[in-house]
Design an enzyme around this catalytic site. Structure first.
Site, PDB file in Angstrom:
ATOM      1  N   ASN A   9      15.603  43.178  40.451  1.00  0.00           N
ATOM      2  CA  ASN A   9      16.202  42.460  41.579  1.00  0.00           C
ATOM      3  C   ASN A   9      16.398  43.452  42.730  1.00  0.00           C
ATOM      4  O   ASN A   9      17.305  44.284  42.688  1.00  0.00           O
ATOM      5  CB  ASN A   9      17.544  41.857  41.146  1.00  0.00           C
ATOM      6  CG  ASN A   9      18.270  41.193  42.298  1.00  0.00           C
ATOM      7  OD1 ASN A   9      17.678  40.839  43.309  1.00  0.00           O
ATOM      8  ND2 ASN A   9      19.579  41.029  42.139  1.00  0.00           N
ATOM      9  N   LYS A  11      17.390  42.888  45.708  1.00  0.00           N
ATOM     10  CA  LYS A  11      18.485  42.526  46.618  1.00  0.00           C
ATOM     11  C   LYS A  11      17.991  42.616  48.067  1.00  0.00           C
ATOM     12  O   LYS A  11      16.830  42.324  48.331  1.00  0.00           O
ATOM     13  CB  LYS A  11      19.722  43.375  46.333  1.00  0.00           C
ATOM     14  CG  LYS A  11      20.119  43.321  44.853  1.00  0.00           C
ATOM     15  CD  LYS A  11      21.427  43.991  44.539  1.00  0.00           C
ATOM     16  CE  LYS A  11      21.720  43.902  43.056  1.00  0.00           C
ATOM     17  NZ  LYS A  11      23.054  44.443  42.706  1.00  0.00           N
ATOM     18  N   HIS A  94      23.610  34.803  40.699  1.00  0.00           N
ATOM     19  CA  HIS A  94      23.930  36.229  40.624  1.00  0.00           C
ATOM     20  C   HIS A  94      25.375  36.441  41.066  1.00  0.00           C
ATOM     21  O   HIS A  94      25.898  35.717  41.912  1.00  0.00           O
ATOM     22  CB  HIS A  94      22.974  37.031  41.513  1.00  0.00           C
ATOM     23  CG  HIS A  94      23.076  38.510  41.325  1.00  0.00           C
ATOM     24  ND1 HIS A  94      24.060  39.264  41.936  1.00  0.00           N
ATOM     25  CD2 HIS A  94      22.335  39.378  40.597  1.00  0.00           C
ATOM     26  CE1 HIS A  94      23.908  40.535  41.581  1.00  0.00           C
ATOM     27  NE2 HIS A  94      22.875  40.628  40.770  1.00  0.00           N
ATOM     28  N   GLU A  96      26.749  38.427  42.987  1.00  0.00           N
ATOM     29  CA  GLU A  96      26.935  38.607  44.424  1.00  0.00           C
ATOM     30  C   GLU A  96      26.896  37.271  45.153  1.00  0.00           C
ATOM     31  O   GLU A  96      27.609  37.069  46.145  1.00  0.00           O
ATOM     32  CB  GLU A  96      25.878  39.573  44.961  1.00  0.00           C
ATOM     33  CG  GLU A  96      26.107  40.985  44.482  1.00  0.00           C
ATOM     34  CD  GLU A  96      24.878  41.876  44.533  1.00  0.00           C
ATOM     35  OE1 GLU A  96      24.996  43.039  44.085  1.00  0.00           O
ATOM     36  OE2 GLU A  96      23.810  41.426  45.000  1.00  0.00           O
ATOM     37  N   GLU A 166      25.709  39.685  33.143  1.00  0.00           N
ATOM     38  CA  GLU A 166      26.002  40.815  34.024  1.00  0.00           C
ATOM     39  C   GLU A 166      27.515  40.976  34.154  1.00  0.00           C
ATOM     40  O   GLU A 166      28.157  40.243  34.892  1.00  0.00           O
ATOM     41  CB  GLU A 166      25.346  40.631  35.396  1.00  0.00           C
ATOM     42  CG  GLU A 166      25.386  39.209  35.956  1.00  0.00           C
ATOM     43  CD  GLU A 166      24.983  39.145  37.416  1.00  0.00           C
ATOM     44  OE1 GLU A 166      24.257  40.039  37.870  1.00  0.00           O
ATOM     45  OE2 GLU A 166      25.416  38.209  38.093  1.00  0.00           O
ATOM     46  N   GLY A 172      26.366  48.056  40.012  1.00  0.00           N
ATOM     47  CA  GLY A 172      26.376  48.994  41.120  1.00  0.00           C
ATOM     48  C   GLY A 172      27.488  50.018  41.052  1.00  0.00           C
ATOM     49  O   GLY A 172      27.707  50.765  42.003  1.00  0.00           O
ATOM     50  N   SER A 212      24.133  48.112  35.742  1.00  0.00           N
ATOM     51  CA  SER A 212      23.891  49.555  35.776  1.00  0.00           C
ATOM     52  C   SER A 212      22.997  50.024  34.625  1.00  0.00           C
ATOM     53  O   SER A 212      23.205  51.097  34.043  1.00  0.00           O
ATOM     54  CB  SER A 212      25.210  50.336  35.781  1.00  0.00           C
ATOM     55  OG  SER A 212      25.941  50.062  36.968  1.00  0.00           O
TER      56      SER A 212
END
Length: 249
Positions: A9, A11, A94, A96, A166, A172, A212
């Site tokens: 991904n 992003k 996701h 985010e 996730e 991140g 990560s």
């Protein structure tokens, strides 16, 4: 046998020149690898990358899609549009998107349906915040996300999905869920599917780890019995790192 998958991904990273350079590097490096490799660039680059990867086993996905078929929805991109430019997968929900754009399970269920209706494979994301894990609500949160986002599907449609767990606290941050934590949640998700459908359906669905994952920890994570690969963020932006993860199988 479940598909082993390593999906990158990207992003909101890379311009077109950088994106094409990366996929050309991956195209050269991808030789007889065990996992299915998927690159997931920004919308404007999908068709160019699909064309660049012609005759390559590498697949291409999108990072999101609309809940709607078409119409007056400025700025939105429909699943049928993504299909028409060669995308095969779509990331849905996701963390985010859930956090920054307030996406909720009900709307994500609509996106999953849009994907499946247009012949695209949704990669449905679920996972808990740090405070939800620390308060021991992580299983409840993930169960709700799976139940409300996916369990409206028929058995035949459910089999056509991919799930990505996730842990939001590990995205991140450089912090990775321990192997025990990852396996525990992946097994929990698979048990939910078996309870809703049956064990055969549960055993056929690929569940990816996203949080990560990198070349140093991928081998240990991918060796876990219920971890079928990874949804890779930052490490997918460098071909050497991404292929090292793919080679971890």
């Amino acid at each position: 046998m479940r598909d082993k998958i390593v999906a990158g991904n990207w992003k909101m990273n890379k311009n077109l020149e950088e994106a094409l350079q990366l996929v050309n590097e991956l195209k050269v490096a991808n030789v007889d690898l065990t996992p299915k490799i998927i690159v997931i660039p920004s919308f404007p680059f999908i068709n160019s990358i699909v064309n660049t990867l012609e005759n390559s086993p590498i697949k291409v996905g999108a990072q999101n899609c609309s809940t709607q078929d078409s119409g007056a929805y400025t700025g939105e991109v429909s699943a049928s549009m993504l299909k028409s430019v060669g995308a095969q997968y779509v990331v849905v929900g996701h963390s985010e998107r859930r956090s920054y754009f307030n996406e909720q399970n009900e709307g994500l269920a609509e996106k999953v349906n849009q994907c499946l209706s247009n012949g695209l494979t949704p990669i449905y994301c679920c996972g808990e915040l740090l405070e939800e894990r620390e308060s021991n609500n992580h299983f409840k949160i993930v169960e709700s996300q799976i139940n409300e986002g996916l369990f409206n599907l028929s058995e035949s449609k459910m089999i056509d999905t991919v799930i990505a767990y996730e842990p939001v606290w590990a995205i991140g941050t450089g912090v990775t869920a321990s192997p025990d934590q990852a396996q525990e949640m992946h097994a929990f998700i698979r048990a939910l599917i078996a309870q809703k459908y049956n064990q055969q359906v549960a055993d056929s669905i690929s569940i990816l780890y996203g949080g990560s994952c990198n070349p140093k920890n991928a081998k240990e994570l991918f060796s876990l019995p219920d971890v079928d690969g990874g949804l890779i963020g930052g490490a997918s932006l460098k071909s050497v790192d991404f292929m090292a993860i793919a080679n971890s199988f």
